[in-house]
Design an enzyme around this catalytic site. Structure first.
Site, mmCIF file in Angstrom:
data_model
loop_
_atom_site.group_PDB
_atom_site.id
_atom_site.type_symbol
_atom_site.label_atom_id
_atom_site.label_comp_id
_atom_site.label_asym_id
_atom_site.label_seq_id
_atom_site.Cartn_x
_atom_site.Cartn_y
_atom_site.Cartn_z
ATOM 1 N N ALA A 111 35.046 50.620 44.602
ATOM 2 C CA ALA A 111 34.883 49.973 43.293
ATOM 3 C C ALA A 111 36.096 49.098 43.017
ATOM 4 O O ALA A 111 37.081 49.538 42.421
ATOM 5 C CB ALA A 111 34.707 51.018 42.184
ATOM 6 N N THR B 284 49.139 50.465 40.715
ATOM 7 C CA THR B 284 50.514 49.977 40.516
ATOM 8 C C THR B 284 51.367 51.046 39.836
ATOM 9 O O THR B 284 50.939 51.653 38.841
ATOM 10 C CB THR B 284 50.499 48.685 39.667
ATOM 11 O OG1 THR B 284 49.684 47.726 40.333
ATOM 12 C CG2 THR B 284 51.899 48.122 39.490
ATOM 13 N N ARG C 59 69.181 16.844 47.629
ATOM 14 C CA ARG C 59 68.900 16.638 49.061
ATOM 15 C C ARG C 59 68.660 15.150 49.348
ATOM 16 O O ARG C 59 67.859 14.495 48.657
ATOM 17 C CB ARG C 59 67.663 17.459 49.425
ATOM 18 C CG ARG C 59 67.031 17.124 50.734
ATOM 19 C CD ARG C 59 67.567 17.967 51.853
ATOM 20 N NE ARG C 59 66.855 17.715 53.099
ATOM 21 C CZ ARG C 59 67.408 17.828 54.282
ATOM 22 N NH1 ARG C 59 68.679 18.190 54.381
ATOM 23 N NH2 ARG C 59 66.706 17.605 55.371
ATOM 24 N N GLY D 217 61.526 22.240 55.659
ATOM 25 C CA GLY D 217 61.889 23.343 56.557
ATOM 26 C C GLY D 217 62.674 24.420 55.827
ATOM 27 O O GLY D 217 62.488 25.622 56.062
ATOM 28 N N GLU E 98 44.049 42.417 38.387
ATOM 29 C CA GLU E 98 43.509 42.315 37.018
ATOM 30 C C GLU E 98 42.302 41.359 36.970
ATOM 31 O O GLU E 98 42.054 40.688 35.968
ATOM 32 C CB GLU E 98 44.600 41.983 36.000
ATOM 33 C CG GLU E 98 45.663 43.085 35.994
ATOM 34 C CD GLU E 98 46.499 43.224 34.751
ATOM 35 O OE1 GLU E 98 46.081 42.789 33.678
ATOM 36 O OE2 GLU E 98 47.603 43.803 34.868
ATOM 37 N N SER F 74 39.950 35.555 40.857
ATOM 38 C CA SER F 74 39.528 34.264 40.276
ATOM 39 C C SER F 74 38.004 34.215 40.164
ATOM 40 O O SER F 74 37.456 33.657 39.206
ATOM 41 C CB SER F 74 40.016 33.104 41.145
ATOM 42 O OG SER F 74 41.409 32.950 41.009
#
Ligand code: COS
Length: 383
Positions: free
Chosen positions: A129, A157, A268, A340, A363, A366
């Protein structure tokens, strides 16, 4: 009752400081050890995080849904494994009791839940279930003053730390579906309750899920939550609320990733220029910003509606669906922008990419959110 603006701002600033100064520095070590250190759990308790949603009369902060979501935005700015430590006390583990408990049940358990002395878990899912949660097989058969509980729950949990389980079990084996299910408060110390080892997972190391077994557990009848046969509705009401909370955390993680991306893209250099000066990078940043803003607006709107007493089943599912998918896309773009370096463990981006994957599953997947939304629409639900 909502807090005044100044108190609310102080609370949110306090949570942000705690997240930035105490939790973010230990993210990598928590993931490596698959455990949140005791001192951090104690500090979370001292801040009141276990009791965010517990009414003040029982020692909690008694936040409104909107306030809880504002806190959720902050909690998402560090590894979501930290939030999980107290997430069940704030949400699915406690809210059945808050919404459906008797005065005696609340007085007995809520103060311990609010302080973190008792960790709670929500035991709905079973091996057979998952999405079809009305198919629970765990039985609770009445025997005088007790219900005798037998069955197995899966992926629960915080079960390894739990002192109290909210368990959905079938009280009427002849009634199929949700109508035969009732909810129970089951203390861990009852004879016949056993908890399996934490599962090895893809992400959110430090947050744990385990199987829980009930073997002829004699639960006092006074521990039933709500009426017989009301357990499925208890679970669905709890999830309506939980889904909004999860959506708020998704927004928080997205903000963190967006900030990390903006900083990295500014620093960067490639082809003699900062990454941020390239339009293809800008497009990724702009898409992430737009989607995160949309999700945040949706969460706050749904939370305000819930605080105003509206039924938000559809809105909560819309928010959970959109926010969990949004943060998946934001995390994916973050790995791409870091290149990377994003694929290595050095910046934490790949860790968050793995961490957020579960938001589209727990919970309610989707697919289940879409199903709930469409059903509510057929019933006339509108925004
Ligand atoms: N609030 C209050 N009552 C609700 C409700 C809600 N949000 N959703 C359903 N109910 C009620 C229905 O009104 C119905 O009551 P009546 O029979 O009196 O009309 C009853 O519950 C059964 O509802 P429904 O027929 O919709 O049940 P289904 O089994 O067809 O579908 C879904 C229910 C699929 C929506 C549900 O099982 C679900 O949400 N599954 C996912 C579970 C989940 O999120 N699991 C994650 C694990 S917990 S971390």
């Amino acid at each position: 009752m909502a807090y005044d603006a100044e108190t609310r701002a102080q609370l949110i600033a306090g949570v942000r400081r705690f997240v930035e100064e105490r939790l973010r520095p230990i993210e990598a070590e928590v993931a490596e050890a698959d455990a949140v250190p005791e001192w951090a759990l104690k500090e979370m308790a001292a801040l009141g995080l276990y009791g965010l949603s517990i009414p003040q009369e029982f020692g909690g902060l008694g936040l409104t849904m909107e306030e809880e979501c504002l806190v959720g935005f902050e909690l998402g700015r560090c590894s979501p494994a930290f939030r999980s430590a107290f997430g069940t006390n704030v949400g699915i583990g406690s809210q059945g009791l808050v919404m459906f408990g008797t005065d005696e049940q609340k007085a007995k358990y809520l103060p311990g839940i609010a302080s973190g002395a008792i960790v709670t878990s929500f035991a709905l899912t079973e091996p057979e279930a998952g999405s079809d949660s009305a198919a629970v097989r765990t039985q609770a058969l009445r025997d005088g003053d007790v219900y005798v509980l037998n069955g197995a729950k899966r992926y629960i949990t915080n079960a390894n730390r739990a002192g109290l389980f909210t368990v959905m079990a079938r009280t009427d084996p002849d009634v199929k579906g949700g109508a035969g299910v009732s909810a129970f408060l089951v203390p861990r110390e009852l004879k016949g309750v056993s908890v399996g080892k934490p599962e090895k997972k893809m992400g959110q190391q430090g947050a744990h899920i385990c199987d829980v077994h009930f073997d002829d557990v004699r639960v006092p009848a006074e521990n039933r939550l709500g009426e017989e046969g009301e357990g499925f509705k208890v679970a669905m009401r709890v999830l309506d609320r939980g889904r909004l909370h999860i959506a708020s955390v998704c927004c928080g993680v997205a903000e963190r990733l967006i900030e990390d991306c903006v900083k990295y893209a500014g620093e960067r250099k490639q082809f003699g220029q900062a990454l941020a000066s390239f339009q293809m990078i800008q497009a990724m940043l702009a898409d992430s910003r737009t989607e995160a803003y949309a999700a945040r607006s949706m969460v706050l709107d749904a939370a305000k509606r819930r605080d105003a007493g509206e039924n938000v089943t559809m809105h909560a599912s819309c928010a959970k669906l959109y926010a969990s998918e949004m943060v998946g896309r934001v995390a994916d773009r973050a790995v791409q922008i870091f290149g990377g370096a994003g694929y290595t463990a050095d910046h934490g981006v790949e860790r968050l990419y793995r961490d957020v994957r579960i938001f589209r599953i727990y919970e309610g997947t989707s697919e289940i959110q879409r199903l709930v939304i469409a059903r509510e629409m057929m019933r006339g639900g509108s925004i």
